[in-house]
Design a protein around this motif. Sequence first.
Motif, PDB file in Angstrom:
ATOM      1  N   GLN A 129       0.537  -1.086  -0.225  1.00  0.00           N
ATOM      2  CA  GLN A 129      -0.318  -0.232   0.013  1.00  0.00           C
ATOM      3  C   GLN A 129       0.678   0.642   0.293  1.00  0.00           C
ATOM      4  O   GLN A 129       0.829   2.024   0.709  1.00  0.00           O
ATOM      5  CB  GLN A 129      -0.788   0.409   1.245  1.00  0.00           C
ATOM      6  N   ASN A 168       0.291   4.000  -1.886  1.00  0.00           N
ATOM      7  CA  ASN A 168       0.004   5.045  -1.863  1.00  0.00           C
ATOM      8  C   ASN A 168      -0.355   5.773  -0.295  1.00  0.00           C
ATOM      9  O   ASN A 168      -0.006   6.701  -0.300  1.00  0.00           O
ATOM     10  CB  ASN A 168      -1.145   4.452  -2.135  1.00  0.00           C
ATOM     11  N   TYR A 208      -8.420   6.644 -11.732  1.00  0.00           N
ATOM     12  CA  TYR A 208      -8.731   5.118 -12.734  1.00  0.00           C
ATOM     13  C   TYR A 208      -8.729   4.472 -10.885  1.00  0.00           C
ATOM     14  O   TYR A 208      -9.054   2.836 -10.818  1.00  0.00           O
ATOM     15  CB  TYR A 208      -6.907   4.618 -13.193  1.00  0.00           C
ATOM     16  N   ARG A 209      -8.215   4.421 -10.305  1.00  0.00           N
ATOM     17  CA  ARG A 209      -7.426   4.390  -8.988  1.00  0.00           C
ATOM     18  C   ARG A 209      -9.285   4.671  -8.295  1.00  0.00           C
ATOM     19  O   ARG A 209      -9.567   3.432  -7.482  1.00  0.00           O
ATOM     20  CB  ARG A 209      -6.720   4.555  -7.834  1.00  0.00           C
ATOM     21  N   THR A 210      -9.908   5.967  -8.513  1.00  0.00           N
ATOM     22  CA  THR A 210     -10.730   5.653  -7.813  1.00  0.00           C
ATOM     23  C   THR A 210     -11.895   5.091  -8.054  1.00  0.00           C
ATOM     24  O   THR A 210     -13.398   4.304  -8.043  1.00  0.00           O
ATOM     25  CB  THR A 210     -11.334   7.609  -7.589  1.00  0.00           C
ATOM     26  N   ARG A 247     -11.705   2.052  -9.977  1.00  0.00           N
ATOM     27  CA  ARG A 247     -11.206   0.749  -9.275  1.00  0.00           C
ATOM     28  C   ARG A 247     -11.965   0.279  -8.165  1.00  0.00           C
ATOM     29  O   ARG A 247     -12.751  -0.729  -7.744  1.00  0.00           O
ATOM     30  CB  ARG A 247      -9.975   0.512  -9.915  1.00  0.00           C
ATOM     31  N   VAL A 255     -10.126   7.786  -1.927  1.00  0.00           N
ATOM     32  CA  VAL A 255      -9.108   6.963  -2.341  1.00  0.00           C
ATOM     33  C   VAL A 255      -7.084   8.383  -2.340  1.00  0.00           C
ATOM     34  O   VAL A 255      -8.100   9.458  -2.372  1.00  0.00           O
ATOM     35  CB  VAL A 255      -9.443   7.027  -3.981  1.00  0.00           C
ATOM     36  N   LEU A 281      -1.522   7.203  -5.637  1.00  0.00           N
ATOM     37  CA  LEU A 281      -1.181   6.667  -6.232  1.00  0.00           C
ATOM     38  C   LEU A 281      -0.573   4.983  -6.095  1.00  0.00           C
ATOM     39  O   LEU A 281       0.119   5.594  -4.952  1.00  0.00           O
ATOM     40  CB  LEU A 281      -1.553   6.366  -7.865  1.00  0.00           C
ATOM     41  N   THR A 282      -0.123   4.388  -6.791  1.00  0.00           N
ATOM     42  CA  THR A 282       0.590   3.362  -6.470  1.00  0.00           C
ATOM     43  C   THR A 282       1.457   3.310  -7.860  1.00  0.00           C
ATOM     44  O   THR A 282       0.779   3.862  -8.858  1.00  0.00           O
ATOM     45  CB  THR A 282       0.391   1.354  -6.106  1.00  0.00           C
ATOM     46  N   ASP A 286      -0.844   1.211 -10.149  1.00  0.00           N
ATOM     47  CA  ASP A 286      -2.339   0.968 -10.584  1.00  0.00           C
ATOM     48  C   ASP A 286      -1.685   2.204 -12.002  1.00  0.00           C
ATOM     49  O   ASP A 286      -2.507   2.405 -12.899  1.00  0.00           O
ATOM     50  CB  ASP A 286      -2.551   2.519  -9.966  1.00  0.00           C
TER      51      ASP A 286
END
Length: 334
Positions: free
Chosen positions: A104, A106, A156-158, A160, A279, A282-283, A286
Motif C-alpha cells: 500500500q 500510496n 482510475y484508482r477511484t 477501481r 482514495v 496512487l501506487t 495503478d
Amino acid sequence: MQTMRAMILEAAHSPLHLAQLRVPTPGAEQVLLKVSACGVCHTDLHILDGELAEPKLPLVLGHQIVGTVVQSGPNAQRFQNGERVGVPWLGGTDGTCRYCRRGQENLCDHPSFTGYHVDGGFAEYTLADERFCFSLPDAYTDVEVAPLLCAGLIGYRTYRMAGDNVETLGIYGFGAAAHIITQVARHAGQKVYAFTRPGDTEAQEFAMRQGAEWAGDSTRMPPEKLDAALIFAPVGPLVVAALQATHKGGVVVCGGIHMSAIPSFPYAMLWEERVIRSVANLTRRDGEEFLALAPQVPVKTDVKVFPLEQAGQALEQLRNGQFTGAAVVDINLA
Ligand SMILES: [Zn+2]
Ligand SMILES: [Zn+2]
C-alpha cells in the motif's frame, strides 16, 4: 552554471511568478528531465490555497510531468538519455513502513510528493526518482499524455474502488479525471451519469460527447439509481447527494485530496450496505495498469494548453471551471 525558467510559488495565497533557477543535478537514483509538458491539477490549487499545509517553499508546482531524460545520477540505470518518461504525484516512498511492506505504498508514512515536497514540472527541467517514473505509451503526444498521469491514474484508482458490480456509474464533477474515466467506463460497457455544477450546460454537453448516458446538475437525481458514484469535485455535500442516488450496496468513492465538510445525514441513507470511501494517491502498479489500458480504450484527452508563464492563469481558470477537459502547461509554447 546553467539556468532554467520556472514558475515559483513563494507562499500560499501568493500568485506564481516566473524565476530563473539553477538547473539541478541528479542525485544517486535520480534522472534529470527536460520537461516538455505538465498537467494542471486541482491538487495544485489546494497547495496554492494553503489547504495542503506542508509544501516545500519556495516550490515549483506540477505533478503530471512529461519529459525526456538528459542525465542520470550515479545509481540510475533504468532509462537512456533521450527516453520519454512520465512523473506522477507519488515521487518517492520510504519503502520500509508498514504500508510499503504490505503493497500500500500510496499510504506510505514518509512519502515524497511531486510538486509538493519536491519541485515539480512547471519548469524547463526537473529531477525525478527513476524508480517512480513511468514509460509512456507511444500513441500519445507529450501534451495529450500529461493528463493521464494524475487525472487519469488517480481517476482510475477511484474508478477501481467502485468494484466490479457496476452497471450504472455516477460521476460528480466533470473535469479532467471525469472525461478520462467516462471513456474507460464506456469501454467496460457501463452507463455513465454525469453531474456538473448547476447550470453548467457546457460541461454537460462535454460529458455527453465523452459518452455519458445522461448529464445534469449535481442537485438533480439521475433517471435511474447508481451502482456506484465517483466524486471528483472538492464539495462535501456531493457525498450526501451521491449516497441518495445509489442502490442498496452502492459505493461512493471520493477521489480528491481535499474536500469541504460533509453535512450530516440520517443513517438510513447509509443503511443497506452502502459504502463511502476515499482514495489517496496512487501506487506504481495503478500507473502501470492504467497506462497499459489507456491506449486500448483508447482514451482521448481533451486538452487546453497554456505556456509556462501562464501556469497561474491555468490554475485560476481551473478554479472557475472556465474550460472543459484538462489543462496542460506546454513548455515549448512561446
Ligand atoms: Zn493531481
Ligand atoms: Zn512507506
